[in-house]
Scaffold this motif. Sequence first.
Motif, short mmCIF file in Angstrom:
data_model
loop_
_atom_site.label_atom_id
_atom_site.label_comp_id
_atom_site.label_asym_id
_atom_site.label_seq_id
_atom_site.Cartn_x
_atom_site.Cartn_y
_atom_site.Cartn_z
N GLN A 34 -34.01 7.37 4.38
CA GLN A 34 -35.32 8.02 4.53
C GLN A 34 -35.36 8.87 5.79
O GLN A 34 -35.83 10.01 5.77
CB GLN A 34 -36.43 6.96 4.59
N ILE A 35 -34.85 8.34 6.89
CA ILE A 35 -34.82 9.10 8.14
C ILE A 35 -33.89 10.30 8.02
O ILE A 35 -34.20 11.40 8.48
CB ILE A 35 -34.41 8.18 9.32
N VAL A 55 -33.09 11.99 5.34
CA VAL A 55 -33.69 13.00 4.48
C VAL A 55 -34.85 13.69 5.19
O VAL A 55 -34.97 14.92 5.17
CB VAL A 55 -34.16 12.37 3.14
N ASP A 56 -35.71 12.90 5.85
CA ASP A 56 -36.87 13.47 6.53
C ASP A 56 -36.46 14.42 7.65
O ASP A 56 -37.04 15.50 7.80
CB ASP A 56 -37.76 12.37 7.12
N ASP A 57 -35.48 14.01 8.45
CA ASP A 57 -35.07 14.80 9.61
C ASP A 57 -33.90 15.75 9.32
O ASP A 57 -33.50 16.52 10.19
CB ASP A 57 -34.69 13.89 10.78
N ARG A 58 -33.35 15.64 8.11
CA ARG A 58 -32.21 16.46 7.69
C ARG A 58 -31.05 16.36 8.67
O ARG A 58 -30.50 17.37 9.12
CB ARG A 58 -32.64 17.91 7.49
#
Length: 147
Positions: free
Chosen positions: A35-36, A38-41
């Motif tokens: 999740q982190i 993907v969110d922060d790329r």
Amino acid sequence: MTLKNQITDAMKNAMRAKEMATLTVIRSLQAAIKQIEVDDRIELDDTQVLAVLEKQIKQRKESIKAFEAADRLDLASKEQAEFEVLSQFLPEAMTEEALDSLIEQVITAQEATSMKDMGKVMNSLRPIIAGRADPAQVSAKIKAKLA
């Protein structure tokens, strides 16, 4: 071997052994990491994965306290089992003597003399103690030495 690879290997072993409780905990850890990412790329390195792991462990500890306070020992034991699964990925814990010695060294290096310097000392120690010591315990020790 990176921490993410260790977690993936543990997941594969849990699948082979058909340990569904362990598998669920490891998958939730991997989901939090993903999740982190993907969110922060970004691709998380070991220190960032360790931070996610510590957050998951802290959540389990808080849940255990809450369930025990509510006299829900069945749920507390479930959280305790999850805590133990997550704890296997932490680095080896520091001994009390090593921790005290490290705190003394950092206080001396930072020339800390009062509680005003607590933040500087804690910020210097944070990367060193990550996953190896409880930050609340370290903070209490620093307060005792600076007071």
